[in-house]
Structure formats: structure tokens, C-alpha cells
Design a protein around this motif. Structure first.
Motif, PDB file in Angstrom:
ATOM      1  N   ALA A   5     125.389 -29.459  27.663  1.00  0.00           N
ATOM      2  CA  ALA A   5     125.628 -28.509  26.564  1.00  0.00           C
ATOM      3  C   ALA A   5     125.309 -27.083  27.015  1.00  0.00           C
ATOM      4  CB  ALA A   5     124.779 -28.892  25.351  1.00  0.00           C
ATOM      5  N   LEU A   6     124.199 -26.962  27.727  1.00  0.00           N
ATOM      6  CA  LEU A   6     123.763 -25.624  28.147  1.00  0.00           C
ATOM      7  C   LEU A   6     124.712 -25.048  29.211  1.00  0.00           C
ATOM      8  CD1 LEU A   6     121.456 -23.889  27.193  1.00  0.00           C
ATOM      9  CD2 LEU A   6     120.002 -24.884  28.953  1.00  0.00           C
ATOM     10  N   MET A   7     125.164 -25.887  30.130  1.00  0.00           N
ATOM     11  CA  MET A   7     126.107 -25.387  31.145  1.00  0.00           C
ATOM     12  C   MET A   7     127.378 -24.881  30.478  1.00  0.00           C
ATOM     13  SD  MET A   7     125.825 -27.865  34.487  1.00  0.00           S
ATOM     14  CE  MET A   7     125.564 -29.464  33.737  1.00  0.00           C
ATOM     15  N   LYS A   8     127.862 -25.637  29.472  1.00  0.00           N
ATOM     16  CA  LYS A   8     129.088 -25.198  28.793  1.00  0.00           C
ATOM     17  C   LYS A   8     128.864 -23.868  28.066  1.00  0.00           C
ATOM     18  CE  LYS A   8     130.262 -29.146  26.740  1.00  0.00           C
ATOM     19  NZ  LYS A   8     131.064 -30.126  26.009  1.00  0.00           N
ATOM     20  N   SER A   9     127.665 -23.707  27.490  1.00  0.00           N
ATOM     21  CA  SER A   9     127.356 -22.437  26.813  1.00  0.00           C
ATOM     22  C   SER A   9     127.373 -21.286  27.808  1.00  0.00           C
ATOM     23  CB  SER A   9     125.959 -22.470  26.175  1.00  0.00           C
ATOM     24  OG  SER A   9     125.899 -23.422  25.192  1.00  0.00           O
ATOM     25  N   VAL A  10     126.714 -21.473  28.947  1.00  0.00           N
ATOM     26  CA  VAL A  10     126.630 -20.380  29.931  1.00  0.00           C
ATOM     27  C   VAL A  10     128.028 -20.003  30.417  1.00  0.00           C
ATOM     28  CG1 VAL A  10     125.755 -19.693  32.209  1.00  0.00           C
ATOM     29  CG2 VAL A  10     124.284 -20.984  30.655  1.00  0.00           C
ATOM     30  N   ILE A  11     128.859 -21.008  30.695  1.00  0.00           N
ATOM     31  CA  ILE A  11     130.223 -20.733  31.181  1.00  0.00           C
ATOM     32  C   ILE A  11     131.003 -19.952  30.111  1.00  0.00           C
ATOM     33  CG2 ILE A  11     132.412 -21.849  31.824  1.00  0.00           C
ATOM     34  CD1 ILE A  11     130.489 -24.154  32.989  1.00  0.00           C
ATOM     35  N   ARG A  12     130.925 -20.428  28.866  1.00  0.00           N
ATOM     36  CA  ARG A  12     131.626 -19.738  27.767  1.00  0.00           C
ATOM     37  C   ARG A  12     131.116 -18.304  27.594  1.00  0.00           C
ATOM     38  NH1 ARG A  12     129.479 -22.065  22.571  1.00  0.00           N
ATOM     39  NH2 ARG A  12     127.776 -20.703  23.199  1.00  0.00           N
TER      40      ARG A  12
ATOM     41  N   ASN B 162     132.840 -33.773  31.547  1.00  0.00           N
ATOM     42  CA  ASN B 162     132.130 -33.263  30.364  1.00  0.00           C
ATOM     43  C   ASN B 162     131.910 -31.764  30.386  1.00  0.00           C
ATOM     44  OD1 ASN B 162     132.040 -35.929  29.777  1.00  0.00           O
ATOM     45  ND2 ASN B 162     129.833 -36.185  30.010  1.00  0.00           N
ATOM     46  N   VAL B 163     131.781 -31.181  31.571  1.00  0.00           N
ATOM     47  CA  VAL B 163     131.524 -29.733  31.631  1.00  0.00           C
ATOM     48  C   VAL B 163     132.832 -28.962  31.787  1.00  0.00           C
ATOM     49  CG1 VAL B 163     130.331 -27.883  32.875  1.00  0.00           C
ATOM     50  CG2 VAL B 163     129.204 -30.094  32.534  1.00  0.00           C
ATOM     51  N   TRP B 164     133.713 -29.453  32.637  1.00  0.00           N
ATOM     52  CA  TRP B 164     134.969 -28.719  32.895  1.00  0.00           C
ATOM     53  C   TRP B 164     136.154 -29.283  32.139  1.00  0.00           C
ATOM     54  CZ3 TRP B 164     133.968 -24.180  34.734  1.00  0.00           C
ATOM     55  CH2 TRP B 164     132.837 -23.998  35.534  1.00  0.00           C
TER      56      TRP B 164
ATOM     57  N   TRP C  17     118.872 -16.467  26.125  1.00  0.00           N
ATOM     58  CA  TRP C  17     118.069 -17.641  25.744  1.00  0.00           C
ATOM     59  C   TRP C  17     118.377 -18.828  26.661  1.00  0.00           C
ATOM     60  CZ3 TRP C  17     113.612 -18.476  24.204  1.00  0.00           C
ATOM     61  CH2 TRP C  17     113.202 -19.692  23.637  1.00  0.00           C
ATOM     62  N   ALA C  18     119.636 -18.944  27.093  1.00  0.00           N
ATOM     63  CA  ALA C  18     119.973 -20.012  28.056  1.00  0.00           C
ATOM     64  C   ALA C  18     119.165 -19.826  29.334  1.00  0.00           C
ATOM     65  CB  ALA C  18     121.461 -19.990  28.377  1.00  0.00           C
ATOM     66  N   SER C  19     118.985 -18.560  29.718  1.00  0.00           N
ATOM     67  CA  SER C  19     118.206 -18.270  30.920  1.00  0.00           C
ATOM     68  C   SER C  19     116.774 -18.769  30.763  1.00  0.00           C
ATOM     69  CB  SER C  19     118.237 -16.750  31.170  1.00  0.00           C
ATOM     70  OG  SER C  19     117.169 -16.361  31.987  1.00  0.00           O
ATOM     71  N   THR C  20     116.194 -18.511  29.611  1.00  0.00           N
ATOM     72  CA  THR C  20     114.822 -18.991  29.362  1.00  0.00           C
ATOM     73  C   THR C  20     114.786 -20.519  29.392  1.00  0.00           C
ATOM     74  OG1 THR C  20     114.466 -17.069  27.957  1.00  0.00           O
ATOM     75  CG2 THR C  20     112.862 -18.856  27.767  1.00  0.00           C
ATOM     76  N   LEU C  21     115.736 -21.146  28.684  1.00  0.00           N
ATOM     77  CA  LEU C  21     115.727 -22.615  28.617  1.00  0.00           C
ATOM     78  C   LEU C  21     115.965 -23.254  29.986  1.00  0.00           C
ATOM     79  CD1 LEU C  21     117.625 -23.412  25.298  1.00  0.00           C
ATOM     80  CD2 LEU C  21     115.165 -23.420  25.723  1.00  0.00           C
TER      81      LEU C  21
END
Ligand code: NZQ
Ligand code: ZN
Length: 389
Positions: A222-229, A313-315, A249-253
Motif C-alpha cells: 500500500a505504501l509503495m503504491k502511495s509513494v509512486i502515485r 500488486n504494486v505495478w 508521512w510515507a517517509s516517516t513510516l
């Protein structure tokens, strides 16, 4: 899921205006003298220095400045900071900056208290922090490393030419303030590099055993998809608050220890990049962007099921009539295309790194991951560097 212990003691304040709202109350907890630590001066150009010093003045603090913290902070700089803290009886080290400033501050917090050989006992080897480092608080101005909520301090020893760090829970900052608007002045090149660093931290956890269903991997996807988006949006519209706050926030998480729960952890790509950094002083995020696809071309067959999940799932790559190996490889190439698409370097040459002899020294001094799908040899690390040129 493997057994684990989880803790994270840093209090995070997030959002527009969070510094003005919360810094005065935090300052009241830590004595009269504050060390204001920062980097090469960006905070003087973007107004953050004026804002923070006004708050410090209003709170009646004596301020000791510790400036000039360089990207890829050195051990010599850490020792300099430690002496300043001791000399002035500093009660709080307030780091205002990105990963380099924050890392340096955490190392300084130990240098100010520890009497022994700090490098040998806590960087060259993993030590036990049986003392209380000087309290540290952060105002984050550039995101990516997640250093604000972990206990790591990645430091370069210029004498031994080693760059490394370990996550000591005792070094976590007491508080971290994250106002996404503070990152608006970060040059786009650094926004891209920092955000790729975040993606890298997540991938370094995800691409490691176990491969059975586990919550860490689910969160990672989920987080990888957020960062890419959000990185695609921020690259187009740098002042898009939603994208910039999500990236922050993704960076912190990414380094919050959350993604590491129950995982054996890879981080080989980080070890390789750190040695590149020790020898060339390159940008951490850019080095990772170049190395990850090359490294994963060496790795995917050894962690096939996870690389297949990554592709699907990510791409969102449809399987069609592809075999597992073809699908896994397609996921790695999607990552490589993304690096090029957003404008990060795709080769070491683009970063000005072409010296093969130097690369050999960097490769042969690199730490080897014990948690990766495949244990690399020094020769293979050198091969990866050469393929990345
Ligand atoms: O030094 P100043 O003048 O502040 O300029 C900095 C620097 O040139 C600039 N910058 C920061 N905030 C800004 C800004 N410019 C304009 N406006 C702002 N608001 O950005 C440049 C890069 O900053 P730096 O802190 O060096 O970058 P980053 O945040 O990527 O940190 C990199 C360091 O963190 C380590 C890396 O190895 C590297 O040494 N890492 C630390 C980790 C940790 N503690 O857990 C994990 C990471 O994997 C990483 O290894
Ligand atoms: Zn990193």
C-alpha cells in the motif's frame, strides 16, 4: 510471522503550522540552553531559521548554533558537535533540516555523553547504549530518510572510508515536527531523490523472507503504491499539498520500524550505496535509484514469489501468459522505467561516477546483508557497480 519486539518513542507533530503551535511547549521541557543544528544554510533562505529563532527567543532560551552540517555527515563533524554540547551544557539539540542534519544530531547526542571510542563501539560494531544521550528534537525540512522517527545515524568516517549506521532506540528524537510546507523549497532533484529513498526503505523490507502472508508486506504494498502515485503528482505539481504531505508521512513510516516487523530485512542496496557515498559523496537517493533495478536483476530469481507479487500488486502488471520468472522480471523493469520516468539518474555515469578502481574499493569494503534472498559476494557487488555505470 517471525517473533518481534516493536517500540517507537518519538512523538510526531504533523501538518501545516505544527511548529509554531507545538515548539514552545516542547522547549519548556529541556532546560535553558538549546543547540540549534542545521546544514548549509537553506533554512536561512526559506525563512525557517527566522521562524524558529523567534520561537526560541520568545521562550527565553540561550541558543548555541551548530551549522554547516554537510550532506553525508562526517564523524569529525559529530565530534565537533559533541564538544559544543559539553562546553555549553546543552539541554536540547534541535536539528532543523533533512536526513544529514538529523543523523548528525543523533550521533552528536551520543558523542556529548559517551567517554569511550564512539566510532568503534557504536558504528564499526553494534553497541549497547547504556547511557542517556542528550535529548534531541527535530524540525524536518526535507523528507525521505525517515530519520526523524528512528534511532539511526548514518555517518561517514573519512579516515576508514566507511559510511554506516545502526538503529539505536535510545537515540530516537523526543519529538519530530513535520510541516509539509517546509519542504516546498527543496529542489526537485532532492525531492525525487528523497522520495526514492523512502521507496527503497520499503522495498528493502518487503524483498526479504518470510514470503508467507504477513501484515508488514501488505502495508508495504500500500505504501509503495502511495509513494509512486504521490511522487508522480509532486513531480508535476511541486506545491500540491496533498501529495507533499503524503510523501512526507510515507517517509516517516518507511523507517518507523513498522515495515520491518517480522521481516529478515535486505538493505544490501543501502549498504552498497553507503559505500558509494563514502567514496564519492553522492546523493543517497540518487545512488539508490541507479542501483536498485540492477541489484534486483541479480536477485529476483531467488525471491521469485515476492517479485511476482510486486509486479502484480504494486505495478498492476497482468500475468497474461507470462511465467513466474517473466512476470517477476517485468516488475523489476517497471521499477527501472519509473526511475527514468520521474527524472532520476539511471546510471552511475549520469552521477559522474565512472572510476572503476574506486568502485572496486567501494565494493570490497561493503557490508554484506544476512537477511537478503541471496547473500552477495564482494565480486558480485563489484559486478553490480560495473553494470550500473
Ligand atoms: O544543508 P542545507 O543547506 O540545509 O541543504 C540541504 C541539502 O543540500 C537541502 N535542503 C534540506 N531542506 C531544504 C533544503 N533545501 C531547500 N529547502 C529545504 N527546505 O537538501 C540537501 C540534501 O539534504 P540531506 O539532509 O543531505 O538529504 P537527505 O534528507 O536525503 O539525507 C541524506 C542522509 O541521510 C542518510 C543518508 O545516508 C545521507 O547521509 N540516511 C539516514 C537514514 C536514517 N537515519 O535512518 C536512513 C537512510 O537510508 C539514509 O542512509
Ligand atoms: Zn535510505
Amino acid at each position: 510471522m517471525n517473533n518481534f519486539v516493536f517500540s517507537n518513542s518519538t512523538k510526531a507533530y504533523f501538518g501545516r503550522g505544527c511548529v509554531g503551535e507545538n515548539l514552545p511547549a516542547e522547549l519548556s521541557k529541556y532546560g535553558d540552553t538549546v543547540m540549534l543544528a542545521y546544514g548549509g544554510g537553506s533554512i536561512k533562505k526559506n525563512g525557517i531559521y527566522d521562524e524558529v529563532t523567534a520561537i526560541l527567543e520568545k521562550a527565553g532560551k540561550k541558543v548555541v548554533e551548530f551549522s554547516g552540517i554537510m550532506s553525508n555527515p562526517t564523524y569529525a563533524k559529530v565530534l565537533e558537535g559533541g564538544e559544543l554540547v559539553k562546553k555549553h551544557g546543552v539541554g536540547l539539540i534541535l536539528g532543523v533540516g533533512g536526513g544529514s542534519v538529523m543523523d548528525c544530531c543523533k550521533a552528536v547526542s551520543m558523542a556529548a555523553v559517551y567517554e569511550g571510542d564512539l566510532w568503534n563501539d557504536f558504528w564499526a560494531n553494534i553497541g549497547v547504549v547504556d547511557f542517556t544521550p542528550t535529548p534531541v528534537g527535530f524540525i524536518v525540512t526535507s523528507s525521505g530518510t525517515g530519520s526523524e522517527c528512528d534511532g539511526g545515524a548514518v555517518i561517514t568516517n573519512e579516515e576508514t572510508m566507511v559510511k554506516c549506521g545502526h538503529d539505536y532506540h535510545e537515540c530516537n528524537a523526543r519529538f519530530a515536527m513535520l510541516d509539509p510546507t517546509y519542504t516546498y523549497s527543496v529542489p526537485m532533484k532532492q525531492v525525487l531523490a528523497g522520495s526514492f529513498d523512502t521507496l527503497s526503505h520499503i522495498m528493502e523490507c518487503y524483498f526479504s523472507p518470510p514470503d508467507e502472508d504477513n501484515i508488514s508486506d501488505d502495508i508495504a504494498e500500500a505504501l509503495m503504491k502511495s509513494v509512486i502515485r504521490d511522487l508522480r503528482i509532486a513531480a508535476e505539481k511541486p506545491d500540491n499539498y496533498v501529495a507533499r504531505s503524503n510523501l512526507m508521512w510515507a517517509s516517516t513510516l518507511g523507517e518507523y520500524r513498522l515495515m520491518k516487523i517480522g521481516k529478515s530485512l535486505d538493505f544490501q542496496c543501502h549498504y552498497m550505496e553507503h559505500q558509494l557515498g563514502a567514496y564519492t559523496d553522492c546523493s543517497h537517493g540518487e545512488g539508490l535509484a541507479v542501483l536498485h533495478p540492477v541489484y534486483y536483476r541479480h536477485l529476483y530469481k531467488h525471491g521469485l514469489s515476492k517479485f511476482v507479487r510486486f509486479a502484480e500488486n504494486v505495478w498492476g502488471i497482468p500475468r497474461g501468459d507470462m511465467t513466474d520468472e517473466q512476470l517477476a522480471a517485468a516488475g523489476v523493469e517497471a521499477l527501472a522505467r519509473f526511475v527514468a520516468e520521474i527524472g532520476l539518474p539511471t546510471t552511475l555515469s549520469e552521477m559522474g561516477i565512472t572510476d572503476r578502481e574506486m568502485l572496486k574499493k567501494a565494493a570490497y569494503s561493503c557490508a554484506i546483508s544476512k537477511g537478503a534472498y541471496k547473500k552477495l559476494s564482494f565480486e558480485e557487488i563489484y559486478e553490480i557497480f560495473l553494470e550500473a555505470i
